[in-house]
Design a protein around this motif. Structure first.
Motif, PDB file in Angstrom:
ATOM      1  N   GLU A  52       0.927  -1.349   0.154  1.00  0.00           N
ATOM      2  CA  GLU A  52       0.014   0.026  -0.013  1.00  0.00           C
ATOM      3  C   GLU A  52       0.732   1.208  -0.118  1.00  0.00           C
ATOM      4  OE1 GLU A  52      -3.597   2.215   2.282  1.00  0.00           O
ATOM      5  OE2 GLU A  52      -2.858   0.418   3.307  1.00  0.00           O
ATOM      6  N   PHE A  53       1.767   1.303   0.845  1.00  0.00           N
ATOM      7  CA  PHE A  53       2.714   2.511   0.714  1.00  0.00           C
ATOM      8  C   PHE A  53       3.294   2.708  -0.425  1.00  0.00           C
ATOM      9  CE2 PHE A  53       6.747   4.945   1.342  1.00  0.00           C
ATOM     10  CZ  PHE A  53       6.384   5.805   2.519  1.00  0.00           C
ATOM     11  N   LYS A  54       3.626   1.513  -1.271  1.00  0.00           N
ATOM     12  CA  LYS A  54       4.421   1.869  -2.573  1.00  0.00           C
ATOM     13  C   LYS A  54       3.230   2.646  -3.482  1.00  0.00           C
ATOM     14  CE  LYS A  54       6.744   0.168  -6.809  1.00  0.00           C
ATOM     15  NZ  LYS A  54       5.961   0.969  -7.511  1.00  0.00           N
ATOM     16  N   SER A  55       1.946   1.836  -3.414  1.00  0.00           N
ATOM     17  CA  SER A  55       0.724   2.438  -4.258  1.00  0.00           C
ATOM     18  C   SER A  55       0.426   3.694  -4.132  1.00  0.00           C
ATOM     19  CB  SER A  55      -0.352   1.119  -4.022  1.00  0.00           C
ATOM     20  OG  SER A  55      -1.488   1.719  -4.711  1.00  0.00           O
ATOM     21  N   ARG A  56       0.490   4.175  -2.605  1.00  0.00           N
ATOM     22  CA  ARG A  56      -0.058   5.630  -2.505  1.00  0.00           C
ATOM     23  C   ARG A  56       1.132   6.449  -2.713  1.00  0.00           C
ATOM     24  NH1 ARG A  56      -4.820   5.660  -0.467  1.00  0.00           N
ATOM     25  NH2 ARG A  56      -5.553   3.918   0.720  1.00  0.00           N
ATOM     26  N   LEU A  57       2.415   5.943  -2.685  1.00  0.00           N
ATOM     27  CA  LEU A  57       3.367   6.690  -2.987  1.00  0.00           C
ATOM     28  C   LEU A  57       3.282   7.248  -4.708  1.00  0.00           C
ATOM     29  CD1 LEU A  57       6.170   8.092  -1.947  1.00  0.00           C
ATOM     30  CD2 LEU A  57       7.222   6.126  -2.658  1.00  0.00           C
ATOM     31  N   ASP A  58       3.132   5.970  -5.392  1.00  0.00           N
ATOM     32  CA  ASP A  58       3.128   6.314  -6.856  1.00  0.00           C
ATOM     33  C   ASP A  58       1.979   7.204  -7.178  1.00  0.00           C
ATOM     34  OD1 ASP A  58       4.926   4.410  -7.016  1.00  0.00           O
ATOM     35  OD2 ASP A  58       3.550   2.771  -7.863  1.00  0.00           O
ATOM     36  N   SER A  59       0.870   7.024  -6.519  1.00  0.00           N
ATOM     37  CA  SER A  59      -0.474   8.206  -6.704  1.00  0.00           C
ATOM     38  C   SER A  59      -0.087   9.558  -6.279  1.00  0.00           C
ATOM     39  CB  SER A  59      -1.314   7.428  -5.818  1.00  0.00           C
ATOM     40  OG  SER A  59      -2.585   8.204  -5.914  1.00  0.00           O
ATOM     41  N   TRP A  60       0.741   9.469  -5.250  1.00  0.00           N
ATOM     42  CA  TRP A  60       1.027  10.950  -4.675  1.00  0.00           C
ATOM     43  C   TRP A  60       2.090  11.521  -5.533  1.00  0.00           C
ATOM     44  CZ3 TRP A  60      -0.871  14.714  -2.066  1.00  0.00           C
ATOM     45  CH2 TRP A  60      -0.005  15.496  -1.358  1.00  0.00           C
TER      46      TRP A  60
ATOM     47  N   ASP B 109      14.374   2.973  -0.218  1.00  0.00           N
ATOM     48  CA  ASP B 109      14.270   3.408  -1.542  1.00  0.00           C
ATOM     49  C   ASP B 109      12.993   4.232  -1.553  1.00  0.00           C
ATOM     50  OD1 ASP B 109      13.126   0.841  -1.691  1.00  0.00           O
ATOM     51  OD2 ASP B 109      12.981   1.118  -3.917  1.00  0.00           O
ATOM     52  N   LEU B 110      11.908   3.678  -1.063  1.00  0.00           N
ATOM     53  CA  LEU B 110      10.731   4.345  -0.903  1.00  0.00           C
ATOM     54  C   LEU B 110      10.610   5.622   0.103  1.00  0.00           C
ATOM     55  CD1 LEU B 110       8.251   1.291  -1.173  1.00  0.00           C
ATOM     56  CD2 LEU B 110       9.296   2.547  -3.190  1.00  0.00           C
ATOM     57  N   LEU B 111      11.277   5.374   1.148  1.00  0.00           N
ATOM     58  CA  LEU B 111      11.259   6.657   2.141  1.00  0.00           C
ATOM     59  C   LEU B 111      12.189   7.454   1.396  1.00  0.00           C
ATOM     60  CD1 LEU B 111      11.870   4.531   5.177  1.00  0.00           C
ATOM     61  CD2 LEU B 111       9.895   5.591   4.631  1.00  0.00           C
ATOM     62  N   ALA B 112      13.194   7.344   0.593  1.00  0.00           N
ATOM     63  CA  ALA B 112      14.045   8.265  -0.139  1.00  0.00           C
ATOM     64  C   ALA B 112      13.026   9.136  -1.254  1.00  0.00           C
ATOM     65  CB  ALA B 112      15.144   7.674  -0.721  1.00  0.00           C
ATOM     66  N   ARG B 113      12.321   8.523  -1.897  1.00  0.00           N
ATOM     67  CA  ARG B 113      11.284   8.910  -2.759  1.00  0.00           C
ATOM     68  C   ARG B 113      10.419   9.573  -2.014  1.00  0.00           C
ATOM     69  NH1 ARG B 113       7.708   4.727  -6.257  1.00  0.00           N
ATOM     70  NH2 ARG B 113       6.931   6.622  -6.532  1.00  0.00           N
ATOM     71  N   LEU B 114       9.892   9.417  -0.806  1.00  0.00           N
ATOM     72  CA  LEU B 114       8.740  10.264  -0.156  1.00  0.00           C
ATOM     73  C   LEU B 114       9.584  11.539   0.225  1.00  0.00           C
ATOM     74  CD1 LEU B 114       6.106  10.829   1.097  1.00  0.00           C
ATOM     75  CD2 LEU B 114       7.013   9.568   2.894  1.00  0.00           C
ATOM     76  N   ARG B 115      10.884  11.656   0.743  1.00  0.00           N
ATOM     77  CA  ARG B 115      11.817  12.555   1.219  1.00  0.00           C
ATOM     78  C   ARG B 115      11.745  13.589  -0.114  1.00  0.00           C
ATOM     79  NH1 ARG B 115      14.041   8.803   4.166  1.00  0.00           N
ATOM     80  NH2 ARG B 115      16.030   8.537   2.988  1.00  0.00           N
ATOM     81  N   LEU B 116      12.056  12.977  -1.359  1.00  0.00           N
ATOM     82  CA  LEU B 116      12.305  13.943  -2.372  1.00  0.00           C
ATOM     83  C   LEU B 116      10.899  14.582  -2.860  1.00  0.00           C
ATOM     84  CD1 LEU B 116      13.982  14.431  -4.863  1.00  0.00           C
ATOM     85  CD2 LEU B 116      13.000  12.429  -6.009  1.00  0.00           C
ATOM     86  N   LEU B 117       9.894  13.675  -2.712  1.00  0.00           N
ATOM     87  CA  LEU B 117       8.660  14.521  -2.891  1.00  0.00           C
ATOM     88  C   LEU B 117       8.037  15.441  -2.100  1.00  0.00           C
ATOM     89  CD1 LEU B 117       6.466  11.132  -4.065  1.00  0.00           C
ATOM     90  CD2 LEU B 117       7.581  13.075  -5.580  1.00  0.00           C
TER      91      LEU B 117
END
Length: 190
Positions: free
Chosen positions: A93-101, A147-155
């Motif tokens: 879910e985290f990855k899916s919501r990250l992609d959506s965000w 890697d997903l947390l890094a993407r969230l920080r970038l966003l």
């Protein structure tokens, strides 16, 4: 916000959590319960509802107290019995919501002038920020991949560059449960 709706969803989410975690689908349809259309069950939807009810428990102790405690106990039992399924589903879910965000931010970037904030009026930010909020709850609930947390920080960095701070955007009674240093994205000028 609808207290009866949230209490019903919490009860049904707890009752169906085991089935949900065993299901292949990420967004589990619940349908209508007692004439109320329920959101799809996800761990993030559960966590947001639990957060909202916890935030309001002091104001509505009779309505929320036992009902929320019962739902939390049921979810806790399921989670402890099948922790790998819970963790894997939360990470999916985290990855899916990250992609959506990220798609929302990309769309806003492409559709707006350079100076317009992502949370400008009529941007859809108020509705879409639930995605960012659930990302925060999921991140706190289950350790996410680096890697997903890094993407969230970038966003988050991208959002902050074109973000107009303001007042708390949800119901005022929820603000004490959403400190601005952690949930800064909920304090926006719309």
């Amino acid at each position: 916000m609808n207290l009866k709706h949230d209490l019903t969803f919490a009860r049904v989410a707890a009752e169906q959590m085991d089935d949900y975690l065993h299901a292949e689908v990420l967004f589990y349809p619940i349908g209508s319960v007692d004439g109320m259309q329920m959101p799809q069950l996800t761990i993030g939807a559960w966590l947001e509802t639990e957060w909202r009810l916890s935030a309001l428990r002091e104001a509505y102790p009779e309505e929320i107290g036992d009902a929320l405690a019962s739902a939390q106990a049921t979810v806790r039992k399921v989670r402890h019995r099948i922790p790998d399924l819970y963790q894997n589903k939360a990470r999916r879910e985290f990855k899916s919501r990250l992609d959506s965000w990220e798609m929302f931010l990309n769309d806003r970037h492409e559709a707006t002038a350079r100076s317009e904030p992502y949370n400008a009026p009529r941007s859809g930010y108020a509705e879409r920020v639930h995605t960012r909020f659930r990302l925060e709850l999921l991140k706190d609930d289950v350790a996410q991949l680096s890697d997903l947390l890094a993407r969230l920080r970038l966003l988050d960095g991208r959002l902050r560059m074109r973000f107009q701070p303001g007042a708390f955007i949800w119901e005022p009674e929820l603000a004490p449960a959403a400190p601005a240093d952690k949930f800064w994205f909920l304090y926006a000028k719309l």
